[in-house]
Enzyme design. Structure first.
Site, PDB file in Angstrom:
ATOM      1  N   SER A 135      39.357  41.768  47.862  1.00  0.00           N
ATOM      2  CA  SER A 135      40.689  41.166  47.842  1.00  0.00           C
ATOM      3  C   SER A 135      40.568  39.718  48.277  1.00  0.00           C
ATOM      4  CB  SER A 135      41.598  41.918  48.817  1.00  0.00           C
ATOM      5  OG  SER A 135      42.764  41.175  49.092  1.00  0.00           O
ATOM      6  N   TYR A 148      43.983  46.103  56.882  1.00  0.00           N
ATOM      7  CA  TYR A 148      43.518  45.960  55.493  1.00  0.00           C
ATOM      8  C   TYR A 148      42.571  44.757  55.361  1.00  0.00           C
ATOM      9  CZ  TYR A 148      44.028  45.380  50.390  1.00  0.00           C
ATOM     10  OH  TYR A 148      43.797  45.242  49.044  1.00  0.00           O
TER      11      TYR A 148
HETATM   12  N1  LIG Z   1      47.351  45.491  43.814  1.00  0.00           N
HETATM   13  C1  LIG Z   1      46.964  44.411  44.451  1.00  0.00           C
HETATM   14  O1  LIG Z   1      47.749  43.445  44.589  1.00  0.00           O
HETATM   15  C2  LIG Z   1      45.567  44.317  44.990  1.00  0.00           C
HETATM   16  C3  LIG Z   1      45.109  43.042  45.410  1.00  0.00           C
HETATM   17  C4  LIG Z   1      43.809  42.945  45.903  1.00  0.00           C
HETATM   18  C5  LIG Z   1      42.989  44.053  45.955  1.00  0.00           C
HETATM   19  N2  LIG Z   1      43.469  45.272  45.545  1.00  0.00           N
HETATM   20  C6  LIG Z   1      42.559  46.419  45.622  1.00  0.00           C
HETATM   21  O2  LIG Z   1      42.608  47.109  44.384  1.00  0.00           O
HETATM   22  C7  LIG Z   1      42.159  48.449  44.585  1.00  0.00           C
HETATM   23  C8  LIG Z   1      43.083  49.398  43.844  1.00  0.00           C
HETATM   24  O3  LIG Z   1      44.363  49.368  44.437  1.00  0.00           O
HETATM   25  P1  LIG Z   1      45.715  49.307  43.589  1.00  0.00           P
HETATM   26  O4  LIG Z   1      46.325  47.987  43.865  1.00  0.00           O
HETATM   27  O5  LIG Z   1      45.503  49.725  42.187  1.00  0.00           O
HETATM   28  O6  LIG Z   1      46.611  50.371  44.416  1.00  0.00           O
HETATM   29  P2  LIG Z   1      47.151  51.835  44.081  1.00  0.00           P
HETATM   30  O7  LIG Z   1      47.977  51.836  42.843  1.00  0.00           O
HETATM   31  O8  LIG Z   1      47.795  52.286  45.351  1.00  0.00           O
HETATM   32  O9  LIG Z   1      45.832  52.663  43.810  1.00  0.00           O
HETATM   33  C9  LIG Z   1      44.966  53.013  44.875  1.00  0.00           C
HETATM   34  C10 LIG Z   1      44.106  54.160  44.439  1.00  0.00           C
HETATM   35  O10 LIG Z   1      43.224  54.485  45.521  1.00  0.00           O
HETATM   36  C11 LIG Z   1      43.349  55.871  45.801  1.00  0.00           C
HETATM   37  N3  LIG Z   1      43.051  56.147  47.201  1.00  0.00           N
HETATM   38  C12 LIG Z   1      43.771  55.842  48.299  1.00  0.00           C
HETATM   39  N4  LIG Z   1      43.175  56.308  49.396  1.00  0.00           N
HETATM   40  C13 LIG Z   1      42.047  56.926  48.994  1.00  0.00           C
HETATM   41  C14 LIG Z   1      41.010  57.625  49.656  1.00  0.00           C
HETATM   42  N5  LIG Z   1      41.025  57.829  50.992  1.00  0.00           N
HETATM   43  N6  LIG Z   1      40.001  58.143  48.923  1.00  0.00           N
HETATM   44  C15 LIG Z   1      39.979  57.992  47.595  1.00  0.00           C
HETATM   45  N7  LIG Z   1      40.926  57.358  46.895  1.00  0.00           N
HETATM   46  C16 LIG Z   1      41.953  56.821  47.590  1.00  0.00           C
HETATM   47  C17 LIG Z   1      44.787  56.207  45.437  1.00  0.00           C
HETATM   48  O11 LIG Z   1      44.911  57.621  45.270  1.00  0.00           O
HETATM   49  P3  LIG Z   1      46.301  58.406  45.605  1.00  0.00           P
HETATM   50  O12 LIG Z   1      47.215  58.174  44.435  1.00  0.00           O
HETATM   51  O13 LIG Z   1      45.865  59.816  45.750  1.00  0.00           O
HETATM   52  O14 LIG Z   1      46.835  57.810  46.877  1.00  0.00           O
HETATM   53  C18 LIG Z   1      44.907  55.432  44.136  1.00  0.00           C
HETATM   54  O15 LIG Z   1      44.279  56.111  43.088  1.00  0.00           O
HETATM   55  C19 LIG Z   1      42.123  48.647  46.105  1.00  0.00           C
HETATM   56  O16 LIG Z   1      40.781  48.563  46.567  1.00  0.00           O
HETATM   57  C20 LIG Z   1      42.924  47.478  46.633  1.00  0.00           C
HETATM   58  O17 LIG Z   1      42.533  47.134  47.931  1.00  0.00           O
HETATM   59  C21 LIG Z   1      44.735  45.415  45.063  1.00  0.00           C
END
Ligand SMILES: NC(=O)c1ccc[n+]([C@@H]2O[C@H](COP(=O)([O-])OP(=O)(O)OC[C@H]3O[C@@H](n4cnc5c(N)ncnc54)[C@H](OP(=O)(O)O)[C@@H]3O)[C@@H](O)[C@H]2O)c1
Length: 277
Positions: A135, A148
């Site tokens: 991130s 985070y």
């Molecule tokens: N969206 C942003 O703005 C953003 C920005 C920078 C970085 N990121 C990074 O992008 C990645 C994906 O996030 P996203 O934004 O797509 O969010 P998201 O829609 O909340 O997806 C997160 C995913 O991770 C899974 N997860 C959560 N806790 C877990 C665990 N303990 N073990 C295995 N899986 C787990 C969730 O499963 P469940 O549905 O079962 O909870 C979901 O499939 C993350 O690493 C996040 O830090 C996101």
């Protein structure tokens, strides 16, 4: 043995992981994707993806995933995309140690566990791509995001060191560093916030009003927020380029953050980030 390129994608129930798992499948990869809820695993399977249960906080699920995938591929794997994570919001002084530990179990220790089980496989075959979804918060702090931010700093420190240690092995490590991307991360974060932060009794109670509204509304409303395909473009490069980069900044806010970090004196940078004049 599969002749398609093979990849594990974690956290594929929503957001970036859900998009990338399906895009990789469309682009001809054999995709092993993980989720936690039965309905999400079924949805992935319905789209032709080999879907498994994985919760990074459960080492047995990590071991079971690796065993099952390697059985299916005959002991090889071309790529790993560590993506699944949650975002524990709350001011540092309001953060119980147990909540910080859980943040690290999910976002850090689990990633390490899965990665180190696969490194020997990739070393042996002489090639591999390991990509982590970090991130912009690996570069700058963010108000009420200490847990985070710390987890992303930790991932970067560990995995950049792994990158050094894998020089010459044919295995490459890359980190994708997005700013705001459409996903469920803020909505999912609401439950973590309510469970672990005593916001009613916090010195930050007034400021948390905005935090709660933001999470209830699905996160940042920035017009610079991109869709998950922006992350996929970086992932594709990290997986396919002959010269994968160590860092991929995604979104304009992420680039601005990185530029400010480089150009501004530290004291001024932190005043800007704290929203102070
Ligand atoms: N969206 C942003 O703005 C953003 C920005 C920078 C970085 N990121 C990074 O992008 C990645 C994906 O996030 P996203 O934004 O797509 O969010 P998201 O829609 O909340 O997806 C997160 C995913 O991770 C899974 N997860 C959560 N806790 C877990 C665990 N303990 N073990 C295995 N899986 C787990 C969730 O499963 P469940 O549905 O079962 O909870 C979901 O499939 C993350 O690493 C996040 O830090 C996101």
């Amino acid at each position: 043995m599969s002749e398609l390129r093979t990849i594990i994608v974690t956290g594929a129930s929503s957001g970036i992981g859900a998009y990338c798992a399906r895009a990789l499948k469309r682009d001809g990869w054999r995709v092993f994707a993980t989720a936690r809820k039965a309905g999400d695993i079924e949805a992935l399977a319905a789209d032709g993806i080999e879907a498994f249960y994985l919760d990074y906080r459960e080492p047995a699920s990590i071991e079971a995933l690796v065993t099952a995938v390697l059985e299916r591929t005959g002991g090889t794997l071309d790529a790993l995309y560590n993506n699944g994570a949650h975002a524990q919001a709350g001011a540092v002084e309001d953060l119980p140690v147990a909540a910080l530990r859980e943040q690290f179990e999910a976002n850090f220790f689990g990633w390490h566990d899965l990665t180190r089980r696969l490194v020997p496989v990739m070393r042996k075959q002489g090639h591999g791509r390991i990509v982590h979804c970090s991130s912009i918060f690996r570069l700058v702090p963010g108000l009420f995001r200490g847990a985070y931010v710390a987890s992303k700093h930790a991932v970067e420190g560990l995995m950049l060191t792994l990158r050094l240690e894998l020089q010459g092995s044919g295995v490459h490590v890359s980190l994708i560093e997005p700013g705001p991307v459409e996903s469920r991360i803020a909505a999912n974060g609401l439950a973590w916030f309510e469970r672990n932060i005593d916001h009613e009794n916090s010195v930050h109670r007034a400021a948390y009003g905005g935090q709660l509204a933001r999470m209830r509304g699905g996160g940042s409303k920035s017009r610079m927020k991109l869709k998950p395909d922006a992350v996929y473009a970086a992932l594709r490069h990290a997986l396919l380029s002959p010269r994968p980069r160590p860092h991929y900044l995604v979104t304009l806010p992420a680039r601005i953050g990185a530029t400010l970090k480089r150009l501004l004196p530290a004291k001024l940078l932190y005043r800007v980030l704290a929203g102070q004049p």
